[in-house]
Design a protein around this motif. Structure first.
Motif, mmCIF file in Angstrom:
data_model
loop_
_atom_site.group_PDB
_atom_site.id
_atom_site.type_symbol
_atom_site.label_atom_id
_atom_site.label_comp_id
_atom_site.label_asym_id
_atom_site.label_seq_id
_atom_site.Cartn_x
_atom_site.Cartn_y
_atom_site.Cartn_z
ATOM 1 N N GLU A 128 0.797 -1.228 0.000
ATOM 2 C CA GLU A 128 0.000 0.000 0.000
ATOM 3 C C GLU A 128 0.830 1.280 0.000
ATOM 4 O OE1 GLU A 128 -3.225 -0.321 3.041
ATOM 5 O OE2 GLU A 128 -2.311 -2.291 3.387
ATOM 6 N N PRO A 156 -7.304 -3.007 3.545
ATOM 7 C CA PRO A 156 -8.129 -2.892 2.330
ATOM 8 C C PRO A 156 -8.773 -4.216 1.954
ATOM 9 C CG PRO A 156 -5.994 -1.861 2.021
ATOM 10 C CD PRO A 156 -5.922 -2.622 3.312
ATOM 11 N N ASN A 157 -9.775 -4.171 1.082
ATOM 12 C CA ASN A 157 -10.396 -5.376 0.568
ATOM 13 C C ASN A 157 -9.389 -6.164 -0.266
ATOM 14 O OD1 ASN A 157 -12.864 -4.558 1.690
ATOM 15 N ND2 ASN A 157 -13.324 -3.313 -0.131
ATOM 16 N N PRO A 166 -9.362 0.462 -0.217
ATOM 17 C CA PRO A 166 -9.817 0.679 1.166
ATOM 18 C C PRO A 166 -11.349 0.732 1.232
ATOM 19 C CG PRO A 166 -8.039 2.175 0.628
ATOM 20 C CD PRO A 166 -8.450 1.521 -0.662
ATOM 21 N N ARG A 167 -11.908 0.245 2.312
ATOM 22 C CA ARG A 167 -13.366 0.232 2.464
ATOM 23 C C ARG A 167 -13.918 1.659 2.517
ATOM 24 N NH1 ARG A 167 -17.248 -3.202 3.225
ATOM 25 N NH2 ARG A 167 -19.123 -2.658 4.418
ATOM 26 N N ARG A 211 -2.922 6.284 7.518
ATOM 27 C CA ARG A 211 -4.379 6.232 7.367
ATOM 28 C C ARG A 211 -5.012 6.660 8.685
ATOM 29 N NH1 ARG A 211 -7.521 5.507 3.011
ATOM 30 N NH2 ARG A 211 -8.932 4.175 4.186
#
Length: 306
Positions: free
Chosen positions: A159, A243-244, A249-250, A166
């Motif tokens: 990422e 993240p998925n 990221p959701r 984040r």
């Protein structure tokens, strides 16, 4: 001498932070899982309440599940409390000179806000790793992190290093507002308690306060801070999720979290996990301030002997 005093504050804060995390960590895991579970995520287990969550995690994941993310929690808490008390004491000294007793509530507020902002920048990567380790469970469909180093390496590889920040904006808001509210409440209640007990004891010595007093001060100031700032904690936790599987990221940002949470869960969604949070942090705060104040007393006695 001033620098030595600031490091004594930092040491007292770090010791206090470590003592509380070791005892209360399972409740931190429960709180984090409640915070991110919006009812629409398939790889997160659902729990009825805090006792059910603890029992379920213990049964399905064992002690390892209850203490998921323990290492970054210890590191983060010790560093956070140590740095917070260090920056907080420096700010108070800068605002007051040598007359700390004359600080106004505004000065305490500014000092706590300043300290909170600085701590956020230093510790956010630790909290991202802690959150992700706490959310790992048998339902996870992606490869789990094996530990702190693996989480750090995988996050930066998959990422980029920015992922370690984040949730930095809600984290900043949380640190500034939470710390400011708690420490302002603590300092003002402390003054009132010292004045009250000093008047009864016919002395103006701050030593009239004991561990029971610090327990009350730490607990009551923490309740006030939690009630006002808890929604920001939920926003931060939801942003810091892994993240998925497709790497997306959701939630895109804080506004996205607020919009989705309000839409699907209402006000209640912003207070998910608050019971576990209160059970963890109110007694933890009480212990922290008791340890902190008593460690400072030891330093004071040592300095007087010198």
């Amino acid at each position: 001498m001033a620098v030595k005093w600031e490091w004594e504050n930092a040491t007292a804060g770090a010791v206090a932070g470590f003592a509380t995390v070791a005892i209360m960590h399972p409740l931190d895991v429960v709180r984090t899982r409640f915070q991110v579970n919006d009812g629409r995520i398939s790889n997160l287990p659902s729990y009825k309440n805090t006792p059910n969550a603890i029992f379920t995690i213990a049964r399905s994941e064992g002690l390892r599940g209850l203490y998921a993310g323990f290492t970054p929690a210890v590191i983060g808490s010790s560093i956070s409390w140590g740095l917070f008390f260090f920056f907080y004491s420096r700010a108070k000294k800068r605002y007051s000179g040598d007359e700390e007793d004359k600080l106004s509530p505004g000065h305490h507020l500014a000092a706590a806000a300043e300290a909170g902002a600085l701590v956020s920048f230093f510790t956010n990567p630790v909290w991202v790793i802690k959150t992700r380790l706490q959310l790992q469970n048998p339902l996870h469909q992606t490869r789990q992190y094996s530990g702190v180093y693996d989480a750090l390496r995988t996050i930066t590889k998959e990422e980029g290093w920015t992922a370690l920040y984040r949730g930095i904006w809600p984290s900043l808001l949380l640190q500034v507002s939470h710390g400011a509210i708690q420490f302002t409440a603590y300092e003002e209640l402390r003054k009132l308690l010292v004045d009250f007990k000093s008047e009864k004891a016919k002395t103006k010595d701050v030593e009239v306060l004991n561990s029971l007093d610090y327990t009350f001060l730490g607990a009551s100031s923490k309740v006030a801070a939690i009630l006002f700032t808890y929604p920001v904690q939920v926003i931060r936790s939801r942003l810091q999720q892994r993240p998925n599987q497709d790497g997306v990221p959701r939630y895109a940002d804080s506004f996205h979290v607020i919009k989705e949470t309000a839409r699907f869960e209402g006000l209640r969604g912003f207070y998910k996990g608050i019971t576990a949070n209160l059970l963890k942090n109110v007694p933890a705060s009480a212990v922290t301030f008791v340890v902190y104040e008593n460690v400072l007393k030891v330093f004071n006695l040592t300095r007087k002997k010198d």
